[in-house]
Design a protein around this motif. Structure first.
Motif, PDB file in Angstrom:
ATOM      1  N   LYS A 390       0.696  -1.025   0.202  1.00 25.57           N
ATOM      2  CA  LYS A 390       0.019   0.138   0.180  1.00 25.57           C
ATOM      3  C   LYS A 390       0.865   1.138  -0.030  1.00 25.57           C
ATOM      4  N   GLU A 391       0.195   2.444  -0.351  1.00 22.89           N
ATOM      5  CA  GLU A 391       0.850   3.638  -0.264  1.00 22.89           C
ATOM      6  C   GLU A 391       0.649   4.386   1.303  1.00 22.89           C
ATOM      7  N   TYR A 392       0.050   3.649   2.163  1.00 26.98           N
ATOM      8  CA  TYR A 392      -0.043   4.220   3.414  1.00 26.98           C
ATOM      9  C   TYR A 392      -0.079   2.940   4.346  1.00 26.98           C
ATOM     10  N   SER A 393       0.047   3.119   5.833  1.00 27.05           N
ATOM     11  CA  SER A 393       0.161   2.237   6.748  1.00 27.05           C
ATOM     12  C   SER A 393      -0.950   1.580   6.938  1.00 27.05           C
ATOM     13  N   TRP A 394      -2.070   2.474   7.429  1.00 21.68           N
ATOM     14  CA  TRP A 394      -3.423   1.750   7.819  1.00 21.68           C
ATOM     15  C   TRP A 394      -4.421   2.873   7.313  1.00 21.68           C
ATOM     16  N   ARG A 395      -5.722   2.222   7.109  1.00 23.29           N
ATOM     17  CA  ARG A 395      -6.771   3.393   6.887  1.00 23.29           C
ATOM     18  C   ARG A 395      -7.931   2.825   8.134  1.00 23.29           C
ATOM     19  N   VAL A 396      -8.629   3.994   8.446  1.00 22.13           N
ATOM     20  CA  VAL A 396      -9.241   3.898   9.637  1.00 22.13           C
ATOM     21  C   VAL A 396     -10.802   3.420   9.252  1.00 22.13           C
ATOM     22  N   TYR A 397     -11.222   2.226   9.753  1.00 23.42           N
ATOM     23  CA  TYR A 397     -12.522   1.867   9.826  1.00 23.42           C
ATOM     24  C   TYR A 397     -13.536   2.652  10.638  1.00 23.42           C
ATOM     25  N   LEU A 413       0.001   7.384   8.106  1.00 24.60           N
ATOM     26  CA  LEU A 413       1.237   7.079   7.390  1.00 24.60           C
ATOM     27  C   LEU A 413       2.297   6.946   8.459  1.00 24.60           C
ATOM     28  N   PHE A 414       2.571   5.962   8.869  1.00 21.48           N
ATOM     29  CA  PHE A 414       3.919   6.092   9.777  1.00 21.48           C
ATOM     30  C   PHE A 414       5.181   5.395   9.166  1.00 21.48           C
ATOM     31  N   TYR A 415       6.367   6.226   9.479  1.00 24.00           N
ATOM     32  CA  TYR A 415       7.496   6.057   8.740  1.00 24.00           C
ATOM     33  C   TYR A 415       8.674   6.550   9.517  1.00 24.00           C
TER      34      TYR A 415
END
Length: 556
Positions: A390-397, A413-415
């Motif tokens: 993915k281009e992101y870490s997580w998506r909030v549900y 986005l965590f990096y």
């Protein structure tokens, strides 16, 4: 120099504030600040504005002294009439499973608001006639001045409540005439019966009476109260009615608890965390702003977008975090950030302070994939799917905090950064501004390891104000399909503290059905009910083209 400002609607905050601007700058630099509405009628300037500012400061002091008299020991008592066994309104529903009952929702709100509530069932059922209900209400209201009806939509029940209120008020008047000692500790300043109906019949709503304000009362009496005998209580009662109605119509657990706490604070016992604002900034606040932040203040006042943000924030009060943050996210700009950075963060002209909540004591997960939790494992969980699939870490549900966790299209986005050991967190989310536009917003947090593995300290400069947060990785599926993060935080300079939790997934869709029981169990450990979560709008059309780029340890 002459600066001319125009407002569609005048507010005491703006008139007094700009009056003080003209006083300070007029004396020092021959600057005149003139305020008018769109038609050109003068709203206040020069020494007149200063006089108004001084009056507001004195009024705020008087109200503060008056409110302190209400401080009593123990919990405030309240009577709540509601159809307790019916399902709660839409908006207070679990992402899965059966919806909660009204009693579950209201008991939870009362618990958070630290109130002692007597419940009266708002349904007329077999074996319980209207006289029984009247007697029940009168007995319940014997030692409290506040009552509310929620979602009472049965006309017969509404009429029964109105008759009960009339009898209670008649008894109170007789008792007050006989003895001044009726103002006992449980009732605070006044023994008068305050009542508000939320989400009920039109007839019941017109029976609402808060302090000296009546939604539908005798016209002559209302005029006398409004303009002469009880002017302050009439204005405060009307503002309280409007605020509580607005909070209820948002249909979320946080605001329901807050409105109950606000009701108790304004009518019985003053609560510094839940009360209406006194009307405007104090004289010392204005002096601090103009002494230390003159250029930032004037730049903001001369910009329509920044001026609108300040005006709207002053009207809603900082304690309403949901509305405040919606305003900030709608009107954020460099001028507004500079204003906040100088007035709030650098010089704390408002005299605010706030600390992170200390309860509940949520613990991070102890192990993951059979290994004891470590900082390295926790960081890997946070980084999640970024630069893997993915281009992101997580998506909030779904999220719990009504102010911060419920924006549409939330990407996390965590990096790691360029500096050794540095880590960053960038939440990206969609905002529908108050004027109807849809825009992307992004924040940039510094992340540091906590003492305990699975915990992290976050800090961010959000529109000129520093927020510090403490995050915990509470649970994560072995296949990384979902995770639960919990946080508590405070923006001390803004005087706000908060806490919340997010349920994140790899794609923003619901976690698998077999994980729901485990998720519910973990949320219970965080003192969160599943129906306190609100699912995030993750529609493909709405969430496309999110600004997710990361470059050189930063973002563009």
């Amino acid at each position: 120099k002459t600066y001319v400002f125009s407002w569609r609607e005048s507010t005491p905050w703006v008139c007094g504030f700009v009056g003080w601007v003209s006083f300070r700058l007029g004396n020092q630099q021959d600057v005149v600040v003139h305020v008018s509405n769109r038609g050109g009628r003068s709203m206040g300037s020069g020494q007149h504005g200063v006089a108004r500012a001084r009056r507001m400061s004195l009024r705020a002091h008087a109200i503060g002294s008056e409110q302190k008299e209400r401080v009593i020991q123990g919990r405030v008592k309240m009577v709540v009439v509601a159809p307790l066994e019916r399902h709660a309104p839409t908006g207070l529903r679990s992402p899965w499973g059966p919806p909660p009952t009204m009693k579950q929702v209201l008991e939870r709100a009362a618990e958070k608001a630290e109130l002692d509530v007597t419940w009266v069932n708002g349904d007329i059922v077999v074996g319980r006639n209207q006289r029984d209900i009247e007697r029940e209400m009168i007995d319940a209201a014997s030692d409290t001045p506040i009552c509310m009806a929620i979602q009472v939509q049965d006309e017969r029940m509404g009429n029964t409540i109105i008759r009960s209120l009339e009898k209670i008020r008649t008894q109170r008047k007789q008792t007050e005439t006989q003895s001044e000692d009726v103002r006992n500790r449980a009732m605070g300043k006044s023994a008068a019966m305050n009542f508000i109906s939320l989400g009920g019949t039109a007839q019941l709503s017109t029976a609402s009476k808060l302090l000296a304000y009546e939604v539908q009362g005798n016209m002559f009496t209302s005029v006398i109260r409004r303009f002469f005998l009880q002017r302050n209580d009439w204005a405060k009662g009307k503002e309280l009615y409007t605020t509580m109605t607005d909070l209820y119509e948002r249909y979320n657990a946080d605001d329901l608890s807050y409105l109950m706490r606000l009701y108790a604070s304004e009518c019985v016992r003053w609560d510094k965390e839940a009360h209406l604002d006194a009307g405007g900034p104090a004289f010392d606040t204005l002096s601090c702003m103009l002494t230390n932040c003159r250029s930032e203040v004037l730049a903001c006042l001369m910009d329509q977008n920044c001026r609108t943000a300040i005006t709207k924030l002053s009207s809603c009060g900082i304690r309403d975090q949901v509305k405040s943050y919606q305003i900030i996210a709608s009107y954020e700009s460099e001028l507004f950030a500079s204003f906040s950075l100088c007035v709030l963060q650098k010089h704390n002209c408002m005299g605010n302070t706030a600390a992170m909540p200390q309860s509940p004591n949520v613990q991070p997960m102890q192990a993951f994939r059979g290994k004891p939790m470590s900082h390295s494992i926790a960081q890997d969980i946070l980084i999640g799917w970024l630069r893997k699939e993915k281009e992101y870490s997580w998506r909030v549900y779904a999220g719990q905090n009504a102010a911060y966790d419920r924006f549409p299209c939330q990407y996390q986005l965590f990096y790691f950064g360029k500096a050794k050991g540095s880590m960053w967190y960038d939440p990206v989310f969609r905002v529908e501004t108050l004027d109807g536009n849809k825009v992307w917003r992004r924040r940039h947090y510094r992340v540091r390891k906590g003492d305990l593995p699975g915990t992290f300290h976050f800090s961010v400069l959000d529109n000129g104000v520093v927020s510090k947060e403490f995050w915990k990785v509470v649970e994560c599926a072995e296949d990384m399909s979902w995770c639960i993060l919990y946080y508590e935080g405070a923006a001390s300079a803004a005087g706000t503290s908060y806490q919340g939790s997010i349920l994140a997934t790899a794609d923003g869709l619901a976690p698998p059905a077999h994980a729901q029981e485990r998720i519910e169990r973990v949320l219970e450990q965080c003192d969160i009910k599943t129906w306190e979560l609100t699912t995030v709008d993750n529609m493909c059309e709405l969430c496309s083209n999110a600004p997710l780029s990361i470059e050189d340890g930063g973002w563009v």
